[in-house]
Design an enzyme around this catalytic site. Structure first.
Site, PDB file in Angstrom:
ATOM      1  N   SER A 204      -5.097  15.189 -15.218  1.00 54.47           N
ATOM      2  CA  SER A 204      -4.740  13.814 -14.846  1.00 54.47           C
ATOM      3  C   SER A 204      -5.253  13.373 -13.482  1.00 54.47           C
ATOM      4  CB  SER A 204      -3.219  13.633 -14.895  1.00 54.47           C
ATOM      5  OG  SER A 204      -2.774  13.607 -16.226  1.00 54.47           O
TER       6      SER A 204
ATOM      7  N   LYS B  51      -7.617  10.535 -13.504  1.00 53.97           N
ATOM      8  CA  LYS B  51      -7.152   9.148 -13.614  1.00 53.97           C
ATOM      9  C   LYS B  51      -7.441   8.349 -12.345  1.00 53.97           C
ATOM     10  CE  LYS B  51      -3.508  10.643 -16.798  1.00 53.97           C
ATOM     11  NZ  LYS B  51      -2.070  10.898 -16.977  1.00 53.97           N
TER      12      LYS B  51
ATOM     13  N   TYR C  85     -10.898   9.781 -23.177  1.00 54.29           N
ATOM     14  CA  TYR C  85      -9.755  10.232 -22.369  1.00 54.29           C
ATOM     15  C   TYR C  85      -9.654  11.757 -22.338  1.00 54.29           C
ATOM     16  CZ  TYR C  85      -4.897  10.879 -20.900  1.00 54.29           C
ATOM     17  OH  TYR C  85      -3.770  11.285 -20.244  1.00 54.29           O
TER      18      TYR C  85
ATOM     19  N   TYR D  83       4.102  11.427 -11.476  1.00 48.63           N
ATOM     20  CA  TYR D  83       5.000  11.145 -12.595  1.00 48.63           C
ATOM     21  C   TYR D  83       6.410  10.859 -12.086  1.00 48.63           C
ATOM     22  CZ  TYR D  83       1.009  13.599 -14.563  1.00 48.63           C
ATOM     23  OH  TYR D  83      -0.255  14.011 -14.857  1.00 48.63           O
TER      24      TYR D  83
ATOM     25  N   VAL E 229      -1.834  18.539 -14.940  1.00 45.86           N
ATOM     26  CA  VAL E 229      -1.119  19.679 -15.528  1.00 45.86           C
ATOM     27  C   VAL E 229      -1.958  20.952 -15.546  1.00 45.86           C
ATOM     28  CG1 VAL E 229       0.482  18.288 -16.899  1.00 45.86           C
ATOM     29  CG2 VAL E 229      -1.708  19.010 -17.903  1.00 45.86           C
TER      30      VAL E 229
END
Length: 312
Positions: free
Chosen positions: A67, A70, A194, A246, A264
């Site tokens: 992530s 992103k 993605y 998060y 992660v």
């Protein structure tokens, strides 16, 4: 006046102090390829705006950034679409797990922010505009290579396949957004891009270099490449501070006080505006899905440098 920081000694000390705890946390086993990673890996790298590199442990070993990618696709999407992206995704912390579907129901398919999975999928849909999936993946890889000034950054095909084979929740999120008319492209195309962007493999040193433009007002001081405006860099950093971890984002801001983005795979990219870009990697995660020892290492770093954006 205090003298200049001895960053190498600080990094070495953090590595030494955390070595007895290597292996703590839980590796992300829901992606089979990530479950195979040695949980006792630990790397840390600092790249200053002056170009100095300080590293310890496994800082030059590539790992799956997941992530953290992103941040780079958000930067790309802002470059392509500008502030229009905020019609498709919000800018508020979610307070929910990174793969939660609950908020999408209440908020009519508009994800809370670009760093939860649903938001990142919406951003990927925007990056895909005018491209085939293969072209979009190529654009992401070229952009990250450009940011890090390293040509050997690649996507790990095994991780990408592993994600595609087990990404049922992400398929659900994407289909849900598509049902609200919030995705322009076929779900399979969006998720193909993605899953590949999340499978980028980078070392801590490469990752810290790639994030350096956010520490230097939008320009990479090593290459002199202007990446984004000063205002846009500030806004990306603000989103990283409030949403980058998060439902653990508030706790990270409280303990570390720096913009950051976790993945992660156990990596965290952290930005000390005006000073340095920092990357850590330790595969064992805490209950929020953030690197347990990586978060602790950054808390120690912020404490010893006084780099928190809220003051020493």
């Amino acid at each position: 006046m205090p003298g200049p920081l001895d960053l190498q000694s600080i990094v070495d000390d953090i590595h030494r102090e955390l070595t007895p705890r290597l292996g703590e946390g839980k590796v992300a086993d829901y992606i089979p390829q990530l479950a195979r990673v040695d949980p006792k890996r630990f790397g840390m790298a600092i790249v200053t705006v002056d170009g100095d590199v300080h590293m310890a442990g496994d800082a030059q070993v590539p790992f799956s950034i997941q992530s953290i990618s992103k941040v780079f696709t958000l930067t790309l999407a802002l470059g392509k679409h500008g502030e229009n992206i905020w019609k498709r995704v919000g800018r508020e912390p979610s307070g929910s797990a990174f793969n939660s579907i609950v908020q999408l129901e209440h908020e009519h398919g508009i994800p809370r922010n670009p760093f939860i999975n649903a938001g990142a999928i919406a951003i990927t849909d925007l990056v895909l505009a005018g491209h085939t999936p293969k072209e979009a993946i190529g654009e992401v890889v070229r952009f990250v290579r450009y940011l890090a000034d390293e040509d050997d950054i690649v996507i790990d095909p095994e991780v990408a396949r592993s994600e595609a084979a087990t990404g049922y929740r992400n398929f659900a999120l994407a289909n849900f957004m598509r049902s609200f008319g919030k995705l322009d492209h076929p779900v399979e195309h969006v998720l193909g891009v993605y899953f590949h962007q999340c499978a980028l493999a980078m070392s801590c040193v490469q990752l810290a270099k790639a994030g350096l433009f956010l520490a230097a007002s939008g320009t990479n001081p090593l290459t002199r490449h202007s990446v984004v405006s000063k205002q846009r860099a500030r806004r990306i950093n603000a989103l990283m501070l409030t949403c980058g971890h998060y439902d653990g984002s508030g706790d990270f801001a409280y303990r570390v006080g720096l913009p950051g983005k976790s993945g992660v795979g156990g990596g965290i990219l952290c930005v000390a505006p005006g000073k340095a870009s920092v990357a850590v990697w330790s595969p064992g995660l805490n209950h929020n899905g953030n690197s347990l020892l990586g978060s602790l290492a950054l808390e120690m770093l912020a404490s010893r440098t006084g780099w928190s954006v809220f003051g020493a």
